[in-house]
Design an enzyme around this catalytic site. Sequence first.
Site, PDB file in Angstrom:
ATOM      1  N   SER A 108       0.853  -1.192   0.000  1.00 23.07           N
ATOM      2  CA  SER A 108       0.000   0.000   0.000  1.00 23.07           C
ATOM      3  C   SER A 108       0.885   1.235   0.000  1.00 23.07           C
ATOM      4  O   SER A 108       1.970   1.226   0.583  1.00 23.07           O
ATOM      5  CB  SER A 108      -0.900   0.006   1.236  1.00 23.07           C
ATOM      6  OG  SER A 108      -1.491   1.275   1.416  1.00 23.07           O
ATOM      7  N   SER A 109       0.397   2.301  -0.613  1.00 26.34           N
ATOM      8  CA  SER A 109       1.186   3.538  -0.647  1.00 26.34           C
ATOM      9  C   SER A 109       1.322   4.170   0.730  1.00 26.34           C
ATOM     10  O   SER A 109       2.164   5.056   0.929  1.00 26.34           O
ATOM     11  CB  SER A 109       0.552   4.544  -1.615  1.00 26.34           C
ATOM     12  OG  SER A 109      -0.759   4.856  -1.204  1.00 26.34           O
ATOM     13  N   CYS A 110       0.530   3.718   1.710  1.00 25.15           N
ATOM     14  CA  CYS A 110       0.630   4.290   3.059  1.00 25.15           C
ATOM     15  C   CYS A 110       1.913   3.849   3.770  1.00 25.15           C
ATOM     16  O   CYS A 110       2.198   4.314   4.874  1.00 25.15           O
ATOM     17  CB  CYS A 110      -0.577   3.918   3.904  1.00 25.15           C
ATOM     18  SG  CYS A 110      -0.651   2.194   4.391  1.00 25.15           S
ATOM     19  N   TYR A 137      -1.497  -0.452   9.906  1.00 27.57           N
ATOM     20  CA  TYR A 137      -1.616  -1.090   8.591  1.00 27.57           C
ATOM     21  C   TYR A 137      -0.324  -0.932   7.804  1.00 27.57           C
ATOM     22  O   TYR A 137       0.161  -1.879   7.179  1.00 27.57           O
ATOM     23  CB  TYR A 137      -2.789  -0.466   7.839  1.00 27.57           C
ATOM     24  CG  TYR A 137      -3.049  -1.053   6.469  1.00 27.57           C
ATOM     25  CD1 TYR A 137      -3.549  -2.345   6.337  1.00 27.57           C
ATOM     26  CD2 TYR A 137      -2.809  -0.316   5.309  1.00 27.57           C
ATOM     27  CE1 TYR A 137      -3.810  -2.887   5.091  1.00 27.57           C
ATOM     28  CE2 TYR A 137      -3.065  -0.848   4.052  1.00 27.57           C
ATOM     29  CZ  TYR A 137      -3.558  -2.132   3.952  1.00 27.57           C
ATOM     30  OH  TYR A 137      -3.804  -2.671   2.712  1.00 27.57           O
ATOM     31  N   LYS A 141       2.278  -3.819   6.284  1.00 23.80           N
ATOM     32  CA  LYS A 141       2.638  -3.909   4.868  1.00 23.80           C
ATOM     33  C   LYS A 141       4.157  -3.789   4.663  1.00 23.80           C
ATOM     34  O   LYS A 141       4.734  -4.462   3.798  1.00 23.80           O
ATOM     35  CB  LYS A 141       1.897  -2.834   4.070  1.00 23.80           C
ATOM     36  CG  LYS A 141       0.415  -3.125   3.906  1.00 23.80           C
ATOM     37  CD  LYS A 141       0.205  -4.412   3.133  1.00 23.80           C
ATOM     38  CE  LYS A 141      -1.252  -4.720   2.881  1.00 23.80           C
ATOM     39  NZ  LYS A 141      -1.446  -5.974   2.117  1.00 23.80           N
ATOM     40  N   HIS A 180     -13.087   3.751   1.459  1.00 20.53           N
ATOM     41  CA  HIS A 180     -12.155   4.768   0.989  1.00 20.53           C
ATOM     42  C   HIS A 180     -12.937   5.915   0.342  1.00 20.53           C
ATOM     43  O   HIS A 180     -14.159   5.868   0.219  1.00 20.53           O
ATOM     44  CB  HIS A 180     -11.150   4.153   0.019  1.00 20.53           C
ATOM     45  CG  HIS A 180     -10.182   3.242   0.690  1.00 20.53           C
ATOM     46  ND1 HIS A 180     -10.316   1.862   0.680  1.00 20.53           N
ATOM     47  CD2 HIS A 180      -9.061   3.490   1.415  1.00 20.53           C
ATOM     48  CE1 HIS A 180      -9.319   1.311   1.356  1.00 20.53           C
ATOM     49  NE2 HIS A 180      -8.544   2.273   1.820  1.00 20.53           N
TER      50      HIS A 180
END
Length: 306
Positions: A108-110, A137, A141, A180
């Site tokens: 994920s880009s987070c 999260y 990841k 989202h």
Amino acid sequence: MEFNSKIYVAGHRGMVGSALVENLERKGFVNIITRTSQELDLTNQLAVKTFFESEKPEYVFLAAAKVGGIVANDTYSADFIYENILIQTHVIHESYKNKVKKLLFLGSSCIYPKLAPQPLKEEYLLTGLLEETNESYAIAKIAGIKMCEAYRKQYGCSFISVMPCNLYGFNDNYDLQNSHVIPALLRKFHEAKNSKSPEVIVWGTGTPLREFLHASQMADACVYLMQNYDDGGFVNVGSGSEISIGDLANMVKEIVGFQGEIIFDTTKPDGTPRKIMDVSRLSSLGWENSIALKQGIEKVYKEKFL
């Protein structure tokens, strides 16, 4: 991958997983394995071990995860870190033990630092503090990425990772507490239109910038990388363009046909100020996005609400 290769798609009922199955089937792959969470609990080590030993998949797309928006990530942070670490640990380890030819892990880009330079380059990982609301999260990841890299380094496993930007598409989550931004906006504007409400409230200031990619394009990029990429570093996957939440809200308003006003609730969190991926590595490998944002949202709205 050959057309008769045994391919396991973990998380096939999710937005990306279902798009992966559709993409693979459309391209002629005929030996796709799936299991629902009721059939196979990926947080159960013994169940995953038994599955891999009996099925012996050759290729694995690890798209299974516990996911949600800002509220869900902040409220259920323990669940997010615990379940995601269990899922990816069991699948990655059993893929190694059962000699899976190649595994692709979806991150994920987070994972990137909250205040990392923009656009986000792959090398910015672990260079700063994470966004507080989805830290659990993100840490899970990051652990998955590093696990793939470690198994490649120690055991020579062909395990790769991809980092998607914000995704939307068919089979998205439209629960207003856990969804989202795009599905939340679509539902809010659609319900406001039907109830003839004079306004729609959008969280935050509307100023944060975000990048979005249709899930079918994410799936296409994953299949492409599974066939054409085998390096140790992970790859960003995105559209390469960004839009403010305010402009996105107005775009969704136009698509839905809502006639009222948009009210921005500035007491609610904005999240990261700006988040766009640097997709130059992906572009150099020969893949580009082919669905424009407005076109993609119109398609999703018709599929879900009309």
